[in-house]
Write a protein that holds these residues in place. Sequence first.
Motif, short mmCIF file in Angstrom:
data_model
loop_
_atom_site.label_atom_id
_atom_site.label_comp_id
_atom_site.label_asym_id
_atom_site.label_seq_id
_atom_site.Cartn_x
_atom_site.Cartn_y
_atom_site.Cartn_z
N PHE A 68 4.77 7.19 1.80
CA PHE A 68 5.13 5.96 2.50
C PHE A 68 4.62 4.74 1.74
O PHE A 68 3.48 4.74 1.27
N TYR A 106 0.82 5.51 0.90
CA TYR A 106 0.16 6.58 1.62
C TYR A 106 0.90 7.89 1.38
O TYR A 106 2.11 7.88 1.16
N PRO A 121 -1.24 10.34 7.55
CA PRO A 121 -1.15 9.53 6.32
C PRO A 121 -2.53 9.32 5.70
O PRO A 121 -3.50 9.03 6.41
N PHE A 181 -6.64 7.04 8.76
CA PHE A 181 -5.97 7.56 9.96
C PHE A 181 -6.73 8.77 10.49
O PHE A 181 -7.31 9.55 9.73
N GLY A 198 -7.43 -0.13 2.58
CA GLY A 198 -6.56 0.87 3.16
C GLY A 198 -6.98 1.24 4.57
O GLY A 198 -8.10 0.94 5.00
N TYR A 199 -6.09 1.86 5.27
CA TYR A 199 -6.37 2.37 6.60
C TYR A 199 -6.84 3.82 6.50
O TYR A 199 -6.32 4.58 5.67
N GLN A 214 0.84 -1.19 0.00
CA GLN A 214 0.00 0.00 0.00
C GLN A 214 0.88 1.24 0.00
O GLN A 214 2.01 1.22 0.50
N GLN A 266 1.45 11.74 3.21
CA GLN A 266 1.27 12.55 4.41
C GLN A 266 1.73 13.97 4.12
O GLN A 266 2.92 14.20 3.87
N PHE A 309 5.26 0.14 7.95
CA PHE A 309 5.56 1.28 7.09
C PHE A 309 7.05 1.48 6.90
O PHE A 309 7.85 1.26 7.83
N GLY A 310 7.43 1.93 5.70
CA GLY A 310 8.77 2.40 5.49
C GLY A 310 8.97 3.76 6.13
O GLY A 310 8.03 4.33 6.69
N LYS A 311 10.19 4.28 6.04
CA LYS A 311 10.47 5.58 6.66
C LYS A 311 10.01 6.74 5.80
O LYS A 311 10.01 7.88 6.25
N GLY A 348 9.98 12.51 11.29
CA GLY A 348 10.91 12.08 10.25
C GLY A 348 10.93 10.59 10.01
O GLY A 348 11.72 10.11 9.19
N GLN A 349 10.06 9.85 10.71
CA GLN A 349 10.00 8.40 10.57
C GLN A 349 8.62 7.97 10.09
O GLN A 349 7.68 8.76 10.06
N GLY A 350 8.51 6.70 9.73
CA GLY A 350 7.21 6.15 9.38
C GLY A 350 6.46 5.72 10.63
O GLY A 350 7.05 5.53 11.69
N PRO A 351 5.15 5.56 10.52
CA PRO A 351 4.37 5.08 11.67
C PRO A 351 4.81 3.67 12.09
O PRO A 351 5.10 2.83 11.24
N PHE A 356 -4.44 7.14 2.59
CA PHE A 356 -4.32 5.99 1.70
C PHE A 356 -4.42 6.43 0.25
O PHE A 356 -5.33 7.18 -0.13
#
Lengths: 113, 115
Positions: free
Chosen positions: A88, A35, A43, B106, B103-104, A33, A37, A103-105, B40-43, A45
């Motif tokens: 992401f 996303y 985030p 948020f 999908g989620y 998937q 942000q 999730f990736g960074k 700066g990071q992913g969830p 979808f």
Amino acid sequence: GQQVMQIPQYQHVQEGEDFTTYCNSSTTLSNIQWYKQRPGGHPVFLIQLVKSGEVKKQKRLTFQFGEAKKNSSLHITATQTTDVGTYFCAGPIVSNSGYALNFGKGTSLLVTP
Amino acid sequence: EAEVAQSPRYKITEKSQAVAFWCDPISGHATLYWYRQILGQGPELLVQFQDESVVDDSQLPKDRFSAERLKGVDSTLKIQPAELGDSAMYLCASSFTGYGGLGYTFGSGTRLTVV
């Protein structure tokens, strides 16, 4: 455990240039998937890819799932300032107890007018 | 358009105090997730509920964090005592199916600052 890696971490482009972000998984994924942000936002979808080699388009965005289902890419054609944000990818973590997204960074995109 | 509601939007607390966050998922979404996102990071997943049951809390620091979804609708995440390293965005998400195929969704998140 499963890791999802994204490159590049940051990308700065001039408006009108193209942009691509890449996602690689340490394991084969059943689906992936994507996303977006926005700065200060949460985030949202965008899309899910399921099939090997699948390509999906949303206006100027093209999403691709690799043949081996271990990598994916997002390509934006002719970027606009509205494309600014962090993108992401996320792959499922499947365990005996459930299913959740890892999730990736992310890749942060900055578009200069 | 249906939304995931979260409150508060921002929270500043002192180290060693208790804090709580609330989430109301989209009506009909049986699966609810709490994620933590460091700048700066992913969830990163903290806990997953299916209805009122915890499905996965393997990443939840259980010495200080707790989560509940008593009636299978809204949920509360608590931290006691808060530590400086807990400063982050706490995101709640819900999905129609346990497999997140659509999908989620948020919520807007709670930005926690521990001082």
